[in-house]
Design a protein around this motif. Structure first.
Motif, short mmCIF file in Angstrom:
data_model
loop_
_atom_site.label_atom_id
_atom_site.label_comp_id
_atom_site.label_asym_id
_atom_site.label_seq_id
_atom_site.Cartn_x
_atom_site.Cartn_y
_atom_site.Cartn_z
N SER A 41 0.81 -1.22 0.00
CA SER A 41 0.00 0.00 0.00
C SER A 41 0.84 1.27 0.00
CB SER A 41 -0.93 0.01 1.23
OG SER A 41 -1.82 -1.08 1.19
N TYR A 42 2.05 1.20 0.56
CA TYR A 42 2.90 2.38 0.64
C TYR A 42 4.16 2.12 -0.18
CZ TYR A 42 -0.22 3.38 4.54
OH TYR A 42 -1.33 3.61 5.30
N PRO A 43 4.40 2.90 -1.24
CA PRO A 43 5.52 2.59 -2.14
C PRO A 43 6.89 2.75 -1.51
CG PRO A 43 4.49 4.70 -2.71
CD PRO A 43 3.61 4.05 -1.70
N TYR A 44 7.02 3.70 -0.56
CA TYR A 44 8.32 3.92 0.07
C TYR A 44 8.14 3.80 1.59
CZ TYR A 44 8.66 6.28 -4.43
OH TYR A 44 8.58 6.58 -5.76
N THR A 45 8.91 2.92 2.21
CA THR A 45 8.80 2.73 3.65
C THR A 45 10.19 2.63 4.27
OG1 THR A 45 8.62 0.32 3.36
CG2 THR A 45 6.56 1.56 3.58
#
Length: 1003
Positions: A205-209
């Motif tokens: 869901s979050y491209p950069y973590t």
């Protein structure tokens, strides 16, 4: 083509990437990846923050056109240079092979581009970055990640790091690379999960973590991470994944399973990649490629293969690299300051040691349970740290008492006492672990508790500089550093000690300096805030901290010295502490490190001699840190045995004689022998990996092409200075540097707002407000009228908070460039607010014949190698690139045109104006030049030049991907087969400038 201001009809023509369109009152460039029924577009000025989706009915033919000879449109000699440089700075989709460099807010040093060049030579990036502390590994790794994302080689990115580094990574990615990464911590997981669609995980869901290692401790989280980890993984402090502890083993197994996906990019980052431990190094390189695991770095053939995946530089390797010097501190001034305990404190320590020996010995001479051993050793360390730490440990239940097994108790106690950390590097290690054991664990429980309580009362009475000579010595040393101009960081082992020290320092220094403490009590989110609050205060600053700040926080902007109040029994900690100020970006020529040690017990002196000094000697000899073999466990156990088991009564001087202990001497000799051997192995493999086999001429050639595309630093400095002058700011040079200061009051309101400077504080947060530059203020917030109304520019890094560096990635420089470009294209603005013009006539002796210079912006459709993962796997990735180009012709004897070479155009740009031109002559020359633009020969030349630039662009992208060696060339050929570059539509003709030798023109 339609000229500006003429309007245009709604268009239904299909739009391709790179096409120019008009919508919502401005011009846009169509971008790739438009979904059905919409058109993704970016503003013509290159501002990526306003990329949007447009409906087809909004789209019209572009309003932008060729310049027109209208009143006020013809500028002076400076116009050509300002507009040309502004175009290059504002471009966010550079046409060179390094896509990311046009859109980041940091200027990488030349040596920091070497890992990027290595990465681009791999189909799937598998790279180990092992540069020394303070060189900039975070920037190097993030730059590769940004490049892979920009090129479409990766669809998402995750950074795996310790909790103490997570905030720093998130901040770096946001401020320098424009990447909004979510922090995935145990404390944030529940909030993030609310935004996750059913059937997905956080990482889908979050491209950069940025994921902390403590988050993946739980098996279910670890499994979810394993299943849905993005195709780009960066692992910081990668050496912690190959140790022997439980946490290390879990991370190693996790990374091994992720690395088995041959299409996943993997970047490992560590300052201690080899450390003399051949087995750990083999495990680390085996993550990149199983074939590397059995290689011996001491063998030339094996080193050559490793060099394709491994880069390791010391400071001496990159202080001067190619034609660039990097300003590291030239020296670290070390000072060791002894102190003696006061009479009351010395007696207190004697009694504590006697009590400790009682606890670990039975009447028959055998030992009690091992948990008692570690408890009393922790007690002794706290007592020698400070009265506050002593009180805390004497009144707190021992953490090992809650252990579920004897093995767990040993692990907890050993880690706390000896600072031999199995899992996270810093979190929780500054807490006092307590000395109170359960009654069942000690035979005389009630009596023992009363004795500890009595000790606590005595410890409390020892607080303050009157009885605590260690504290008194510290106050003198801090005052001395402040007098010499050094704001220090005081590092303590325990939270109570740090709080105690901060309180008494604040009392002793009064108004002469601001003092505050940062410890593990603060959540990682709040630590940087506390530091910002301290350094924002006017005056001098003293920061007291525990080792929660020894990693992950860059403090070189505000502090120049480190004072070790407590010796760490892990010498790597000392290097990490000092590395907070001794790193790239430190403006001081020298930094200082002061170490306090007691001369009474001999414990500090022994640790200093056997561990700390030996550690420094090896680092100075070979240039990098080599950790203590096995953490110094053997010699520290021998020390503890000598102190608690074999030691006899303590004399009146409290001196503990370790030198006569044969077992301790043997342990010291064994440790130093292993350490020297590890250092020797490390020194033999360093040189080969300094620049990983890349020839300097290869790097030099690419950097020259890069400067040509992005602009020389001197040009950017001249552009910024002259633009601000032209807009009315009384720019004044800085006598201390090559920079300058520019008051913002006279600047146009539109530029002030673009710089994040507002008259009304509410405007900075209102709809449509421009984002504040990253260095606008000490805390990165938009300034209002209450802040000093000046911009401070420096020629090179480092720059202080609130200042700006004169390179194209600096937010203030980019804001100035976009204003110049936008204002040049807006004839409605007043002449005062338009520093650049699209038309100009220059009279100069530098030309013998009438010469016309054209400033054109070309756009290209660039196709890069097929994606290897994700929903678009197998599909080529299409991008739009743009480049500013200069073309020029002069009138030949026979009336034809002679097109100038690049060298002749460069000479033309250096031409100085002879005298002013009269209005009638300017109008005549401009009218004539605009008419010539319509001739077929000029249009053909513009088109042919676009094809030539596209060919050079395609060749550059292929060149940087071609690896060395026969096998490398074969892989490179496969990687570059599908790279193409083609012109996207007609070029934008931004400027036309005529050079004449005398009024009225000539041939």
């Amino acid at each position: 083509m339609t000229f500006p201001g003429t309007g245009s009809a709604q268009s239904t023509t299909p739009r391709a990437p790179g096409d120019l369109i008009s919508a919502r009152g401005r011009d846009w460039v169509v971008q790739p990846g438009s979904p059905g029924g919409l058109v993704i577009a970016q503003p013509l000025d290159g501002d990526r923050e306003f990329v949007t989706a447009l409906f087809p009915h909004e789209i019209e033919d572009p309003g932008f056109g060729r310049p027109r000879a209208v009143p006020g449109e013809v500028g002076d000699f400076a116009s050509a240079g300002l507009l040309r440089t502004a175009l290059r700075i504002a471009a966010s989709h550079g046409a060179g092979p390094f896509r990311s460099l046009a859109s980041i807010s940091v200027q990488p040093r030349q040596y920091q581009l070497v890992p990027l060049m290595m990465a681009l030579r791999m189909d799937t990036v598998r790279l180990l970055i092992g540069d020394d502390v303070g060189i900039g590994k975070t920037v190097e790794a993030a730059l590769i990640g940004k490049e892979l994302i920009e090129q479409g080689s990766a669809g998402g990115m995750v950074v795996l790091c310790s909790p103490s580094l997570a905030e720093q990574w998130q901040s770096e990615l946001h401020e320098k690379f424009g990447m909004e990464a979510e922090l995935v911590l145990p404390s944030t997981a529940a909030r993030l999960q609310k935004g996750v669609e059913q059937g997905q995980t956080l990482f889908q869901s979050y491209p950069y973590t940025v994921v902390s290692t403590d988050f993946i401790k739980q098996s279910d989280r670890r499994e979810a991470f394993r299943r849905t980890c993005p195709d780009l993984l960066i692992v910081d402090e990668a050496h912690t994944c190959v140790g022997a502890g439980t946490g290390h083993q879990q991370r190693y197994e996790l990374l091994s399973s992720l690395a088995r996906d041959e299409d996943r990019h993997l970047i490992l980052v560590t300052a201690t990649p080899h450390s003399g431990d051949a087995h750990a190094f083999a495990k680390l390189t085996g993550l990149l490629d199983p074939g590397l695991k059995g290689l011996d770095p001491s063998l030339p053939a094996h080193r050559d293969r490793l060099a394709r995946h491994f880069v390791q530089r010391r400071r001496r390797d990159i202080r001067h690299y190619l034609d660039q010097d990097t300003p590291f501190p030239s020296d670290r001034k070390l000072r060791e300051v002894p102190y003696q305990l006061g009479p009351e404190y010395a007696q207190f320590v004697r009694d504590i040691i006697a009590y400790a020996r009682e606890q670990v010995r039975r009447p028959d001479g055998s030992h009690k349970q091992r948990l008692t051993w570690w408890s009393v050793l922790n007690l002794l360390r706290c007592v020698l740290s400070s009265p506050a730490a002593a009180v805390e440990t004497l009144t707190t239940r021992a953490s090992i008492a809650a252990a579920r097994s004897e093995e767990e108790a040993v692990r907890i106690g050993r880690a706390a006492a000896l600072e031999l950390i199995d899992d996270e590097a810093t979190e929780g290690m500054d807490a006092v672990h307590g000395s109170l054991l359960d009654t069942d664990d000690i035979g005389d429980g009630a009596r023992g508790r009363r004795k500890l309580q009595a000790f606590a009362v005595r410890a409390e009475a020892l607080a303050g500089p009157d009885t605590d000579t260690k504290l008194r010595t510290l106050v003198d040393e801090v005052k001395s550093l402040l007098v010499d101009g050094y704001d220090p960081i005081v590092f303590c082992r325990f939270i109570p000690t740090a709080e105690y020290v901060a309180q008494h320092l604040a009392d002793a220094l009064g108004r002469s300096a601001h003092v505050d403490a940062v410890t593990g009590k603060l959540h990682p989110d709040a630590r940087q805030t506390r530091i910002d609050e301290l350094t924002a205060k006017r005056g001098r600053h003293v920061l007291v901290a525990t080792d929660c700040l020894s990693e992950g926080v860059n403090l070189q902007d505000d502090f120049g010295a480190v004072l070790h109040y407590d010796l760490s029994w892990n010498p790597t900690r000392h290097e990490q502490r000092e590395g907070r100020v001794d790193r790239f970006g430190q403006s001081r020529e020298n930094v200082r490190a002061v170490t306090l040690y007691d001369t009474d017990t001999g414990i500090d002196g022994l640790v200093l001699d056997v561990l700390i000094r030996k550690h420094r000697d090896i680092a100075q000899q070979i240039g990098v840190v080599v950790p203590v073999p096995d953490g110094g466990d053997g010699v520290l156990r021998a020390l503890a045995n000598s102190l608690l088991v074999r030691g006899q009564g303590v004399d009146e001087q409290l001196t503990l004689d370790f030198g006569t202990d044969e077992l301790f001497s043997q342990a010291r000799e064994r440790l130093h022998k292993e350490w020297d051997s590890a250092a020797d192995r490390e020194s033999k493999v360093l040189t080969k990996f300094a620049h990983s086999g890349l020839r300097p001429d290869e790097v030099q050639a690419e950097l020259a092409a890069l400067r040509q595309a992005l602009g020389e630093p001197a040009d950017i400095a001249d552009f910024t200075r002259e633009t601000l002058k032209a807009l009315g700011s009384p720019v004044r040079p800085d006598p201390r540097s090559t920079g300058f200061t520019a008051p913002v009051g006279p600047l146009p309101r539109g530029l002030r707002h673009a710089l994040g400077i507002f008259e009304d504080p509410d405007q900075s947060e209102g709809p449509g407000a421009a984002p504040a530059p990253a260095r606008t203020s000490a805390k990165g917030r938009a300034r209002t009228a209450t802040a000093p109304p000046e911009l401070v520019f420096r020629q090179d890094l480092p720059v202080a908070a609130g200042e700006h560096a004169l390179f194209r990635g600096d937010p203030a420089v980019r804001a100035v460039a976009r204003y110049v470009l936008d204002s040049a294209l807006d004839p409605k603005l007043s002449e005062h607010d338009r520093p650049a013009r699209r038309l100009g006539v220059i009279r100069t002796t530098a030309v013998e014949a009438r010469t016309v210079l054209l400033l054109a912006r070309y756009r290209f459709r660039l196709t890069l190698p097929r994606r290897r993962t994700g929903p678009e796997k197998g599909r080529p990735h299409e991008l739009v690139a743009e480049d500013a180009q200069l073309l020029a012709w002069r009138a030949a004897e026979d009336g034809t045109r002679e097109w100038l070479t690049d060298e002749e155009i460069a000479d033309l740009l250096r031409a100085a104006p002879d005298r002013n031109t009269i209005p009638s002559m300017r109008e005549q020359q401009i009218d004539r030049a605009l008419e010539e633009l319509e001739e077929k020969g000029v249009e053909e030349r513009l088109a042919a030049h676009g094809r030539e630039v596209a060919g050079r662009l395609e060749a550059a992208h292929k060149r940087v991907r071609e690896a060395a060696g026969e096998r490398g060339r074969a892989r490179g050929a496969a990687a570059v087969r599908n790279i193409t570059a083609d012109p996207a539509g007609e070029p934008d003709l931004l400027g036309v400038y005529v050079y004449v030798k005398r009024p009225g023109g000539s041939r």
